[in-house]
Design a protein around this motif. Structure first.
Motif, PDB file in Angstrom:
ATOM      1  N   VAL A 193     -40.876 -19.864  34.144  1.00  0.00           N
ATOM      2  CA  VAL A 193     -39.847 -21.059  34.257  1.00  0.00           C
ATOM      3  C   VAL A 193     -40.650 -22.371  33.202  1.00  0.00           C
ATOM      4  O   VAL A 193     -39.946 -22.936  32.964  1.00  0.00           O
ATOM      5  N   HIS A 194     -41.853 -22.569  33.638  1.00  0.00           N
ATOM      6  CA  HIS A 194     -42.430 -23.558  33.280  1.00  0.00           C
ATOM      7  C   HIS A 194     -42.202 -23.506  31.495  1.00  0.00           C
ATOM      8  O   HIS A 194     -42.224 -24.634  30.880  1.00  0.00           O
ATOM      9  N   ASP A 195     -42.551 -22.202  31.306  1.00  0.00           N
ATOM     10  CA  ASP A 195     -42.534 -22.032  29.671  1.00  0.00           C
ATOM     11  C   ASP A 195     -40.906 -22.311  29.154  1.00  0.00           C
ATOM     12  O   ASP A 195     -40.744 -22.773  27.951  1.00  0.00           O
ATOM     13  N   ALA A 196     -40.073 -21.974  30.045  1.00  0.00           N
ATOM     14  CA  ALA A 196     -38.558 -22.091  29.468  1.00  0.00           C
ATOM     15  C   ALA A 196     -38.226 -23.785  29.551  1.00  0.00           C
ATOM     16  O   ALA A 196     -37.126 -23.800  29.003  1.00  0.00           O
ATOM     17  N   LEU A 197     -38.850 -24.708  30.082  1.00  0.00           N
ATOM     18  CA  LEU A 197     -38.355 -25.987  30.176  1.00  0.00           C
ATOM     19  C   LEU A 197     -38.799 -26.748  28.991  1.00  0.00           C
ATOM     20  O   LEU A 197     -38.851 -27.830  28.892  1.00  0.00           O
ATOM     21  N   LYS A 198     -39.132 -25.735  27.725  1.00  0.00           N
ATOM     22  CA  LYS A 198     -39.345 -26.446  26.599  1.00  0.00           C
ATOM     23  C   LYS A 198     -38.381 -26.965  25.772  1.00  0.00           C
ATOM     24  O   LYS A 198     -37.135 -26.312  25.876  1.00  0.00           O
ATOM     25  N   ASP A 199     -38.463 -28.081  25.102  1.00  0.00           N
ATOM     26  CA  ASP A 199     -37.526 -28.681  24.123  1.00  0.00           C
ATOM     27  C   ASP A 199     -36.609 -27.697  23.346  1.00  0.00           C
ATOM     28  O   ASP A 199     -35.552 -27.764  23.007  1.00  0.00           O
ATOM     29  N   SER A 200     -37.432 -26.974  22.736  1.00  0.00           N
ATOM     30  CA  SER A 200     -36.965 -25.948  21.755  1.00  0.00           C
ATOM     31  C   SER A 200     -35.988 -24.800  22.257  1.00  0.00           C
ATOM     32  O   SER A 200     -35.265 -24.162  21.166  1.00  0.00           O
ATOM     33  N   LEU A 201     -35.969 -24.791  23.504  1.00  0.00           N
ATOM     34  CA  LEU A 201     -35.097 -23.639  24.251  1.00  0.00           C
ATOM     35  C   LEU A 201     -33.769 -24.324  24.532  1.00  0.00           C
ATOM     36  O   LEU A 201     -33.379 -25.177  25.201  1.00  0.00           O
TER      37      LEU A 201
END
Length: 131
Positions: free
Chosen positions: A112-120
């Protein structure tokens, strides 16, 4: 591999989410169920827990025991999430340096931390007269 969720709302601001054989409700107003940001924070914390356990094992703390995370999501003037803070408590006796290493590793592991990136950003299509 892909994950699939179907979200349905017949009226108002509440939606039912069908996730495999599970069903959960999220209410944007927070009146009848958790609101959308509370659901996001809960998913974030729920993902961070197993990441902490694995990170602990990888950093020499094999069993963290009970884990509690108080999660605070600060909102801006538009009621959008501005920041997130975790207050992590574990049952195990872990020194401060190891604790910091576990926290860092857990962020690396947390999906989930990884999914909170601007590029997603969701690719989106729209169909009218669908029902």
């Amino acid at each position: 591999m892909a994950k699939q969720v179907t979200t349905v709302s017949d009226e108002g601001y509440s939606a039912t989410n069908e996730i495999r054989d599970f069903e959960t409700t999220i209410d944007a107003n927070g009146e009848d169920a958790p609101d959308t940001l509370e659901a996001l924070l809960a998913a974030y914390g729920s993902c961070y827990v197993p990441a902490l356990r694995v990170g602990g094992q990888q950093r020499g703390a094999d069993d963290l025991g009970r884990i509690e995370i108080d999660i605070d999501g600060e909102l801006n003037d538009d009621d959008k999430l501005e920041s997130v803070a975790f207050e992590v408590r574990v049952e195990a006796d872990v020194d401060d340096d190891t604790g910091e290493e576990i926290l860092e590793r857990a962020f690396e592991l947390c999906k989930v931390h990884d999914a909170l990136k601007d590029s997603l950003h969701a690719d989106t299509s729209f169909e009218s007269n669908a029902f």
